[in-house]
Design a protein around this motif. Structure first.
Motif, PDB file in Angstrom:
ATOM      1  N   ARG A  73       0.827  -1.209   0.000  1.00 32.92           N
ATOM      2  CA  ARG A  73       0.000   0.000   0.000  1.00 32.92           C
ATOM      3  C   ARG A  73       0.861   1.259   0.000  1.00 32.92           C
ATOM      4  NH1 ARG A  73      -4.579  -0.574   4.494  1.00 32.92           N
ATOM      5  NH2 ARG A  73      -5.159   1.472   3.632  1.00 32.92           N
ATOM      6  N   ALA A  74       1.952   1.226   0.736  1.00 30.64           N
ATOM      7  CA  ALA A  74       2.857   2.374   0.739  1.00 30.64           C
ATOM      8  C   ALA A  74       3.498   2.551  -0.636  1.00 30.64           C
ATOM      9  CB  ALA A  74       3.930   2.188   1.810  1.00 30.64           C
ATOM     10  N   ALA A  75       3.926   1.449  -1.233  1.00 23.37           N
ATOM     11  CA  ALA A  75       4.534   1.517  -2.565  1.00 23.37           C
ATOM     12  C   ALA A  75       3.551   2.084  -3.572  1.00 23.37           C
ATOM     13  CB  ALA A  75       5.006   0.137  -2.992  1.00 23.37           C
ATOM     14  N   GLY A  76       2.294   1.663  -3.482  1.00 28.96           N
ATOM     15  CA  GLY A  76       1.270   2.174  -4.395  1.00 28.96           C
ATOM     16  C   GLY A  76       1.049   3.664  -4.251  1.00 28.96           C
ATOM     17  N   ALA A  77       1.357   4.192  -3.061  1.00 29.99           N
ATOM     18  CA  ALA A  77       1.229   5.624  -2.818  1.00 29.99           C
ATOM     19  C   ALA A  77       2.518   6.377  -3.140  1.00 29.99           C
ATOM     20  CB  ALA A  77       0.831   5.878  -1.360  1.00 29.99           C
ATOM     21  N   GLY A  78       3.535   5.661  -3.646  1.00 28.67           N
ATOM     22  CA  GLY A  78       4.796   6.296  -4.018  1.00 28.67           C
ATOM     23  C   GLY A  78       5.686   6.641  -2.848  1.00 28.67           C
ATOM     24  N   ILE A  79       5.522   5.937  -1.728  1.00 27.08           N
ATOM     25  CA  ILE A  79       6.288   6.219  -0.512  1.00 27.08           C
ATOM     26  C   ILE A  79       7.387   5.170  -0.346  1.00 27.08           C
ATOM     27  CG2 ILE A  79       6.145   6.387   2.009  1.00 27.08           C
ATOM     28  CD1 ILE A  79       3.167   7.182   1.607  1.00 27.08           C
ATOM     29  N   HIS A  80       8.600   5.612  -0.075  1.00 28.03           N
ATOM     30  CA  HIS A  80       9.707   4.702   0.188  1.00 28.03           C
ATOM     31  C   HIS A  80       9.437   3.943   1.489  1.00 28.03           C
ATOM     32  CE1 HIS A  80      11.501   7.033  -2.945  1.00 28.03           C
ATOM     33  NE2 HIS A  80      11.687   8.095  -2.182  1.00 28.03           N
ATOM     34  N   VAL A  81       9.980   2.721   1.590  1.00 26.28           N
ATOM     35  CA  VAL A  81       9.638   1.872   2.737  1.00 26.28           C
ATOM     36  C   VAL A  81      10.886   1.354   3.441  1.00 26.28           C
ATOM     37  CG1 VAL A  81       8.370  -0.151   3.536  1.00 26.28           C
ATOM     38  CG2 VAL A  81       7.529   1.131   1.550  1.00 26.28           C
ATOM     39  N   LEU A  82      10.896   1.558   4.768  1.00 23.02           N
ATOM     40  CA  LEU A  82      11.892   0.982   5.671  1.00 23.02           C
ATOM     41  C   LEU A  82      11.179  -0.068   6.507  1.00 23.02           C
ATOM     42  CD1 LEU A  82      14.602   0.923   7.322  1.00 23.02           C
ATOM     43  CD2 LEU A  82      13.640   2.790   8.703  1.00 23.02           C
ATOM     44  N   SER A  83      11.627  -1.320   6.445  1.00 16.63           N
ATOM     45  CA  SER A  83      10.930  -2.401   7.132  1.00 16.63           C
ATOM     46  C   SER A  83      11.799  -3.036   8.200  1.00 16.63           C
ATOM     47  CB  SER A  83      10.508  -3.488   6.132  1.00 16.63           C
ATOM     48  OG  SER A  83       9.883  -4.571   6.795  1.00 16.63           O
ATOM     49  N   GLU A  84      11.136  -3.422   9.283  1.00 20.06           N
ATOM     50  CA  GLU A  84      11.798  -4.256  10.275  1.00 20.06           C
ATOM     51  C   GLU A  84      12.080  -5.617   9.669  1.00 20.06           C
ATOM     52  OE1 GLU A  84      13.252  -4.514  13.103  1.00 20.06           O
ATOM     53  OE2 GLU A  84      13.126  -2.362  13.491  1.00 20.06           O
ATOM     54  N   LYS A  85      13.021  -6.317  10.301  1.00 21.29           N
ATOM     55  CA  LYS A  85      13.263  -7.694   9.892  1.00 21.29           C
ATOM     56  C   LYS A  85      12.365  -8.609  10.727  1.00 21.29           C
ATOM     57  CE  LYS A  85      14.926  -7.940  13.834  1.00 21.29           C
ATOM     58  NZ  LYS A  85      13.859  -8.384  14.713  1.00 21.29           N
ATOM     59  N   PRO A  86      12.086  -9.837  10.221  1.00 21.81           N
ATOM     60  CA  PRO A  86      12.385 -10.291   8.862  1.00 21.81           C
ATOM     61  C   PRO A  86      11.533  -9.525   7.854  1.00 21.81           C
ATOM     62  CG  PRO A  86      10.952 -11.869   9.947  1.00 21.81           C
ATOM     63  CD  PRO A  86      11.317 -10.848  10.979  1.00 21.81           C
ATOM     64  N   LEU A  87      11.878  -9.643   6.596  1.00 18.38           N
ATOM     65  CA  LEU A  87      11.184  -8.877   5.567  1.00 18.38           C
ATOM     66  C   LEU A  87       9.689  -9.116   5.611  1.00 18.38           C
ATOM     67  CD1 LEU A  87      11.182  -7.096   3.010  1.00 18.38           C
ATOM     68  CD2 LEU A  87      11.587  -9.181   1.679  1.00 18.38           C
ATOM     69  N   ALA A  88       9.289 -10.367   5.776  1.00 20.69           N
ATOM     70  CA  ALA A  88       7.863 -10.704   5.695  1.00 20.69           C
ATOM     71  C   ALA A  88       7.583 -11.973   6.480  1.00 20.69           C
ATOM     72  CB  ALA A  88       7.458 -10.879   4.235  1.00 20.69           C
ATOM     73  N   HIS A  89       6.357 -12.465   6.334  1.00 17.22           N
ATOM     74  CA  HIS A  89       5.985 -13.711   6.996  1.00 17.22           C
ATOM     75  C   HIS A  89       6.669 -14.895   6.348  1.00 17.22           C
ATOM     76  CE1 HIS A  89       2.830 -16.868   8.163  1.00 17.22           C
ATOM     77  NE2 HIS A  89       3.454 -16.526   9.257  1.00 17.22           N
ATOM     78  N   ASN A  90       6.889 -14.814   5.052  1.00 21.48           N
ATOM     79  CA  ASN A  90       7.584 -15.863   4.312  1.00 21.48           C
ATOM     80  C   ASN A  90       8.100 -15.275   3.007  1.00 21.48           C
ATOM     81  OD1 ASN A  90       5.318 -15.813   2.500  1.00 21.48           O
ATOM     82  ND2 ASN A  90       4.238 -17.227   3.854  1.00 21.48           N
ATOM     83  N   ALA A  91       8.845 -16.093   2.262  1.00 22.74           N
ATOM     84  CA  ALA A  91       9.462 -15.605   1.033  1.00 22.74           C
ATOM     85  C   ALA A  91       8.436 -15.233  -0.026  1.00 22.74           C
ATOM     86  CB  ALA A  91      10.429 -16.658   0.492  1.00 22.74           C
TER      87      ALA A  91
END
Length: 308
Positions: free
Chosen positions: A80-98
């Motif tokens: 959703r952030a990407a769709g709004a054109g916003i750069h994203v800083l994420s905590e690790k791990p990247l996601a729930h799975n690959a």
């Protein structure tokens, strides 16, 4: 100056707020979390503006969005952030799975946004010094790498929340290992995990209690990874690189030691200054760990969490 919105008002979200306020040159435009009491606490304690919804964060004219929520929610927030054109800083791990992580990478590419993972080891002077010594041949030919992690309790006393001990989203393999697997990968290239053994408690909802894994790096250097919780000793994290001329040990995140043949190990304390995370974000530095690299680490995590 960069502006940032924060999703997640838990322990890691609070730490990011402290880090930003100590550093300066980063403006927090808003913080959002479903836990209203926690949001109010952060506002009262740190004076940060709080938002009523995720949508209000996305419309608050921010450069970056920081995701500090449980792993299962990362993909949807990032897309959703990407769709709004916003750069994203994420905590690790990247996601729930690959699979979720791949969707995050693809959304970032499609919307041409910048991405970064919150891997603090990349911004520690001791780690930069360690990497420099390895690459310069200071310890000679590297013949083995080890990661050893021991936890008297999991979760730790300061880390209590509803998901950190869960098999679905928590555990030290997800929470601690990504930091070091990213360092493995950045310094030694792609890892091949040849075998692993993971142990779980009888309670199906609880996370792992132990793991042993071994494999080889892209340069055919053998590595060993161990983790154990619920044992009678203080917490200890050691990342060790064995060379023919010396051994380097990164202990408990930021203490660096060197050993030579027939000598006692010596602490290394004289480090050069390195850019902080937010300085790297402002300067678009190569120190930043993009989602693509986070996805590589996610695949290692997924493999380690498979029941053997």
């Amino acid at each position: 100056m960069i502006s940032i919105g924060i999703i997640g008002a838990g322990i890691v979200g609070e730490r990011i707020i402290k880090q930003i306020q100590q550093e300066g040159r980063v403006q927090i435009k808003g913080v959002y979390d479903e836990q209203q009491e926690r949001l109010q606490f952060l506002h009262d304690t740190y004076g940060v503006p709080i938002c009523e919804s995720f949508e209000s964060i996305l419309h608050s004219n921010i450069d970056w969005l920081y995701i500090g929520t449980p792993p299962a929610s990362h993909a949807e927030i990032a897309k959703r952030a990407a769709g709004a054109g916003i750069h994203v800083l994420s905590e690790k791990p990247l996601a729930h799975n690959a699979e979720d992580g791949k969707e995050m990478v693809e959304a970032a590419k499609k919307n041409r946004i910048r991405t970064a993972m919150h891997f603090p080891l990349m911004y520690k002077p001791a780690v930069h010094d360690m990497v420099k010594r390895i690459r310069s041949g200071n310890i000679g030919k590297v013949v083995r790498i080890e990661l050893q992690t021991f936890f008297p309790d999991w979760p730790r006393a300061w880390q209590q929340n509803p998901w950190i001990a869960s098999r679905s989203q928590g555990g030290f393999v997800r929470e601690v290992f990504p930091h070091y697997l990213q360092l493995f990968n950045r310094v030694f290239g792609e890892l091949t995990i040849l075998s692993h053994h993971i142990t779980y408690p009888e309670q199906a909802e609880l996370c792992e209690t132990g793991i042993v894994a071994h494999g080889v790096t892209a340069g055919n250097i053998p590595f060993l990874i161990t983790g154990l919780s619920g044992i009678g000793q203080k917490e200890l994290l050691q990342f060790k690189v064995y060379g023919e001329e010396g051994v380097l040990t990164l202990e408990n995140w930021s203490d660096l030691y060197e050993e030579r043949k027939h000598e006692e190990r010596k602490p290394i304390t004289d480090f050069l200054e390195v850019p902080s995370l937010f300085q790297a974000m402002r300067e678009q530095s190569t120190f930043l760990v993009p989602f693509e690299e986070g996805l590589v680490v996610q695949r290692y995590i997924d493999q380690l969490l498979e029941e053997s």
